[in-house]
Write an enzyme that holds these catalytic residues in place. Sequence first.
Site, PDB file in Angstrom:
ATOM      1  N   GLN A 183       3.488   9.833   0.795  1.00 41.02           N
ATOM      2  CA  GLN A 183       4.727   9.051   0.728  1.00 41.02           C
ATOM      3  C   GLN A 183       5.468   9.211  -0.596  1.00 41.02           C
ATOM      4  O   GLN A 183       6.593   8.742  -0.737  1.00 41.02           O
ATOM      5  CB  GLN A 183       4.428   7.556   0.940  1.00 41.02           C
ATOM      6  CG  GLN A 183       3.908   7.254   2.336  1.00 41.02           C
ATOM      7  CD  GLN A 183       3.692   5.773   2.500  1.00 41.02           C
ATOM      8  OE1 GLN A 183       2.648   5.258   2.101  1.00 41.02           O
ATOM      9  NE2 GLN A 183       4.671   5.070   3.046  1.00 41.02           N
ATOM     10  N   GLY A 239       0.841  -1.190   0.000  1.00 39.61           N
ATOM     11  CA  GLY A 239       0.000   0.000   0.000  1.00 39.61           C
ATOM     12  C   GLY A 239       0.875   1.237   0.000  1.00 39.61           C
ATOM     13  O   GLY A 239       2.045   1.177   0.406  1.00 39.61           O
ATOM     14  N   CYS A 272       6.315  -0.125   6.805  1.00 36.53           N
ATOM     15  CA  CYS A 272       5.925   1.095   6.113  1.00 36.53           C
ATOM     16  C   CYS A 272       7.061   1.490   5.176  1.00 36.53           C
ATOM     17  O   CYS A 272       8.216   1.501   5.599  1.00 36.53           O
ATOM     18  CB  CYS A 272       5.657   2.209   7.126  1.00 36.53           C
ATOM     19  SG  CYS A 272       5.209   3.780   6.356  1.00 36.53           S
ATOM     20  N   LEU A 273       6.735   1.790   3.921  1.00 38.94           N
ATOM     21  CA  LEU A 273       7.794   2.133   2.967  1.00 38.94           C
ATOM     22  C   LEU A 273       8.540   3.401   3.369  1.00 38.94           C
ATOM     23  O   LEU A 273       9.660   3.621   2.911  1.00 38.94           O
ATOM     24  CB  LEU A 273       7.216   2.276   1.550  1.00 38.94           C
ATOM     25  CG  LEU A 273       6.683   0.977   0.933  1.00 38.94           C
ATOM     26  CD1 LEU A 273       6.115   1.249  -0.455  1.00 38.94           C
ATOM     27  CD2 LEU A 273       7.776  -0.082   0.861  1.00 38.94           C
ATOM     28  N   HIS A 289      -1.755   7.849   7.123  1.00 38.38           N
ATOM     29  CA  HIS A 289      -0.828   8.756   6.429  1.00 38.38           C
ATOM     30  C   HIS A 289      -1.519  10.051   6.009  1.00 38.38           C
ATOM     31  O   HIS A 289      -0.892  11.111   5.998  1.00 38.38           O
ATOM     32  CB  HIS A 289      -0.249   8.083   5.176  1.00 38.38           C
ATOM     33  CG  HIS A 289       0.899   7.165   5.455  1.00 38.38           C
ATOM     34  ND1 HIS A 289       2.112   7.614   5.927  1.00 38.38           N
ATOM     35  CD2 HIS A 289       1.020   5.826   5.313  1.00 38.38           C
ATOM     36  CE1 HIS A 289       2.936   6.573   6.061  1.00 38.38           C
ATOM     37  NE2 HIS A 289       2.295   5.480   5.703  1.00 38.38           N
ATOM     38  N   HIS A 311      -3.844   1.614   7.866  1.00 43.29           N
ATOM     39  CA  HIS A 311      -2.467   2.129   7.915  1.00 43.29           C
ATOM     40  C   HIS A 311      -2.303   3.299   6.931  1.00 43.29           C
ATOM     41  O   HIS A 311      -1.779   4.356   7.297  1.00 43.29           O
ATOM     42  CB  HIS A 311      -1.471   1.012   7.582  1.00 43.29           C
ATOM     43  CG  HIS A 311      -0.051   1.471   7.481  1.00 43.29           C
ATOM     44  ND1 HIS A 311       0.910   1.172   8.427  1.00 43.29           N
ATOM     45  CD2 HIS A 311       0.581   2.240   6.545  1.00 43.29           C
ATOM     46  CE1 HIS A 311       2.052   1.745   8.073  1.00 43.29           C
ATOM     47  NE2 HIS A 311       1.886   2.394   6.926  1.00 43.29           N
ATOM     48  N   GLU A 312      -2.763   3.104   5.692  1.00 41.09           N
ATOM     49  CA  GLU A 312      -2.584   4.155   4.680  1.00 41.09           C
ATOM     50  C   GLU A 312      -3.427   5.385   5.003  1.00 41.09           C
ATOM     51  O   GLU A 312      -3.004   6.518   4.758  1.00 41.09           O
ATOM     52  CB  GLU A 312      -2.919   3.628   3.277  1.00 41.09           C
ATOM     53  CG  GLU A 312      -2.106   2.424   2.808  1.00 41.09           C
ATOM     54  CD  GLU A 312      -0.608   2.593   2.951  1.00 41.09           C
ATOM     55  OE1 GLU A 312      -0.117   3.738   2.945  1.00 41.09           O
ATOM     56  OE2 GLU A 312       0.086   1.576   3.102  1.00 41.09           O
TER      57      GLU A 312
HETATM   58 CO    CO Z   1       3.071   3.598   5.777  1.00 41.43          CO
END
Ligand code: CO
Length: 174
Positions: A54, A49, A95-96, A141, A137-138
């Site tokens: 991000q 995701g 998380c990226l 952000h 999670h996303e």
């Molecule tokens: Co993340």
Amino acid sequence: MTEKLTFDLTLFPSPILRKVAEPVETFGEDLKAIVTGMFERMRESQGVGLAAPQVGLRKRLLVLNATGEPEDDLVLVNPKIVELSGARVIFEEGCLSFPGIYADVERPESCTVEAFDTDGNPIREEFGGFTSRIIQHEHDHLEGILLVDRMSSADKVRHRAALEELVERYKRRR
Ligand code: CO
């Protein structure tokens, strides 16, 4: 013809990750080009995701794919989590924007989401399991909430060196 977009990842502690993202107001080709670029970045980074902040965009937009199958690509524009339900579940998240850092996070199992697709058509759907986990999670952000805010204080201690390394790396690249 719309230009092809290539995105780099925005890593912790870049300030854009802390901003509340702004609603998407224009649907159509430009938005689809952003979505395509985000999916490419997500796949190349082996993520499941990705939220627009991000890749440096302060937009309420997220992409995800819980299975790796192309038909399971999901795009949520201006998503609102209208209901959280089910048992609270502890699950390890990455998380990226925090490469190499994984931590247990407790969240409700299911979520009901209202959003739009890239053409501006409304979507309302209940998600469970891994998909619900990714969406929650996303969606964090978009509110400027990060993995580091959701992890236990024990995990923060455990990951202190890695977090400090990200801060140092960020300072060096400016
Ligand atoms: Co993340």
